[in-house]
Design a protein around this motif. Structure first.
Motif, short mmCIF file in Angstrom:
data_model
loop_
_atom_site.label_atom_id
_atom_site.label_comp_id
_atom_site.label_asym_id
_atom_site.label_seq_id
_atom_site.Cartn_x
_atom_site.Cartn_y
_atom_site.Cartn_z
N GLY A 200 0.77 -1.24 0.07
CA GLY A 200 0.06 -0.10 -0.05
C GLY A 200 0.78 1.20 -0.19
O GLY A 200 0.74 2.17 -0.77
N GLN A 201 2.00 1.12 0.83
CA GLN A 201 2.81 2.24 0.75
C GLN A 201 3.63 2.72 -0.57
O GLN A 201 3.90 3.74 -1.06
CB GLN A 201 3.73 2.24 2.20
N ALA A 202 3.98 1.50 -0.94
CA ALA A 202 4.55 1.61 -2.55
C ALA A 202 3.64 2.13 -3.46
O ALA A 202 4.08 3.05 -4.25
CB ALA A 202 5.06 0.14 -3.02
N ALA A 203 2.36 1.52 -3.48
CA ALA A 203 1.42 2.12 -4.36
C ALA A 203 1.10 3.55 -4.35
O ALA A 203 1.06 4.41 -5.22
CB ALA A 203 0.02 1.45 -4.31
N GLU A 204 1.18 4.11 -2.96
CA GLU A 204 1.18 5.50 -2.69
C GLU A 204 1.92 6.29 -3.45
O GLU A 204 1.80 7.36 -4.15
CB GLU A 204 1.18 5.67 -1.26
N ILE A 205 3.32 5.75 -3.48
CA ILE A 205 4.45 6.60 -4.28
C ILE A 205 4.03 6.37 -5.79
O ILE A 205 4.11 7.22 -6.41
CB ILE A 205 5.92 6.00 -3.96
N ARG A 206 4.09 5.19 -6.12
CA ARG A 206 3.76 4.88 -7.69
C ARG A 206 2.49 5.72 -8.36
O ARG A 206 2.50 6.17 -9.37
CB ARG A 206 3.48 3.37 -7.89
N ASP A 207 1.25 5.80 -7.38
CA ASP A 207 0.29 6.51 -7.79
C ASP A 207 0.42 7.99 -8.15
O ASP A 207 -0.47 8.89 -8.49
CB ASP A 207 -0.82 6.29 -6.91
N HIS A 214 6.58 5.83 -11.08
CA HIS A 214 6.88 4.51 -11.52
C HIS A 214 8.05 3.81 -11.40
O HIS A 214 8.25 2.84 -11.00
CB HIS A 214 6.31 4.51 -13.30
N PHE A 215 9.01 4.65 -12.14
CA PHE A 215 10.54 3.94 -12.06
C PHE A 215 10.96 3.51 -10.61
O PHE A 215 11.26 2.38 -10.35
CB PHE A 215 11.17 4.85 -12.67
N VAL A 216 10.88 4.43 -9.65
CA VAL A 216 11.13 4.19 -8.39
C VAL A 216 10.57 2.91 -7.53
O VAL A 216 11.31 2.19 -6.74
CB VAL A 216 11.35 5.27 -7.47
N VAL A 217 9.36 2.78 -7.83
CA VAL A 217 8.53 1.49 -7.39
C VAL A 217 9.13 0.33 -8.17
O VAL A 217 9.42 -0.94 -7.64
CB VAL A 217 7.09 1.84 -7.33
N ASP A 218 9.04 0.33 -9.41
CA ASP A 218 8.53 -0.82 -10.45
C ASP A 218 10.15 -1.47 -10.41
O ASP A 218 10.17 -2.70 -10.33
CB ASP A 218 8.44 -0.46 -12.17
N SER A 305 10.75 14.49 -4.71
CA SER A 305 11.82 14.22 -5.68
C SER A 305 11.11 13.33 -6.83
O SER A 305 11.46 13.95 -8.27
CB SER A 305 12.80 13.33 -5.12
N VAL A 306 10.31 12.85 -6.90
CA VAL A 306 9.52 11.78 -8.18
C VAL A 306 8.46 12.77 -8.60
O VAL A 306 7.93 12.58 -9.84
CB VAL A 306 9.07 10.55 -8.04
#
Ligand code: RIB
Ligand code: CA
Length: 310
Positions: A200-207, A214-218, A305-306
């Motif tokens: 969920g926390q990763a999706a919060e960044i990716r979203d 997208h890059f920093v999570v994928d 940053s993203v």
């Protein structure tokens, strides 16, 4: 503008730390020096060059040491993927580094910007150790060195007693820890405590939706699997980015000054950061050991940053 040199064994968490520095309008990344560690040197170089290009910046990337000072290179491709970037099919080839060896560039840039350089190390300390051996006076010219490495308290990630960056080249770490540089250590304990991202926390960044979001999570695809299955965490952790956050804004963290020594044995005696909490060695402290980080502040820095246009 603050001037940074970043020494990195560029894999999936290093790349996020590079994005944080490259995307910060107040930071001039004077040099990115690459060292073998997570992946072989050639791959770490390509990963760093790709990340700089993705951020639309022209920070120079230099090739450094292809193996530890004495020991054979043992990579962490089981942790980050064969290419170090989650094996998601990124075009991580064909880019050329700037001319010059990283060790020489460290010496040159630290001298050029004497007293004004923040050195952030994200991998094994081979490049930095050789620069300091060649020119010990450099230690006094670095404003501050932030080291992702070691363990402030608790267990290791490559052995029960050691963290990868120190374990990979313990002789280099010993040279750096005894160099006299002003140093702050961000141990792997800080990463798993304050920089772990569950789905969920990763999706919060990716979203956030940008290409960098997208890059920093994928690219954490392999690390996510490893973190959950082997490190028993809720998701991937980001040791290099939280170290970069502390280097960017020291105010988000707490520290205690300790004497920290490095063991250079083998097996369980390899690469231990021995923190003299009680001062029983009688040796004066030489390291600010990070004891806590404001996670919300770190995540906010990462999100900013993203979100910035490249
Ligand atoms: O132990 C974590 C460190 O080892 C991080 O810097 C990671 O990128 C690897 O280099
Ligand atoms: Ca690293």
């Amino acid at each position: 503008m603050r001037k940074f040199i970043i020494d990195t064994d560029t894999a999936s968490d290093d790349a996020v730390a590079l994005v944080m520095a490259l995307q910060d309008p107040d930071i001039d990344v004077r040099a990115i020096t690459v060292v073998a560690g997570n992946v072989p040197l050639s791959q770490a170089l390509q990963n760093a060059l790709y990340t700089v290009e993705l951020c639309g910046k022209d920070a120079p990337v230099y090739s450094g040491c292809a193996k530890p000072i004495l020991r054979e290179l043992e990579t962490a491709q089981d942790v980050h993927g064969a290419d170090g970037m989650g094996d998601i099919g990124l075009p991580l080839a064909g880019r050329a580094p700037a001319p010059g060896h990283a060790v020489d560039v460290l010496r040159q840039v630290i001298r050029e910007d004497a007293g004004d350089i923040t050195l952030v190390t994200l991998g094994p300390l081979t490049n930095v150790a050789l620069a300091l051996l060649r020119e010990p006076e450099l230690a006094a010219l670095v404003e501050h060195c932030y080291i992702m490495g070691g363990i402030g308290e608790g267990h290791g990630n490559v052995t029960p007693t050691a963290e990868f960056n120190i374990w990979a080249d313990p002789e280099a770490a010993k040279i750096v820890f005894e160099s006299g540089m002003k140093m702050t250590m961000v141990g792997w304990d800080i990463s798993w405590k304050y920089a772990t991202f569950d789905p969920g926390q990763a999706a919060e960044i990716r979203d956030i939706g940008s290409p960098l979001a997208h890059f920093v999570v994928d690219i954490q695809a392999t690390l996510t699997e490893y973190a959950i299955e082997s490190s028993h965490l809720a998701g991937f952790d980001l040791p290099d980015p939280i170290t970069m956050a502390v280097a960017i804004d020291r105010g988000i963290a707490t520290f205690r000054d300790f004497r920290v020594d490095v063991t250079t044995g083998d097996g369980l005696q390899r690469g231990i950061t021995v923190v003299d909490v009680l001062g029983v060695t009688g040796r004066s402290p030489q390291m600010a050991v990070t004891t806590g980080v404001d996670r919300a502040a770190f995540v906010d820095m990462l999100k900013r940053s993203v979100s910035r246009p490249v």
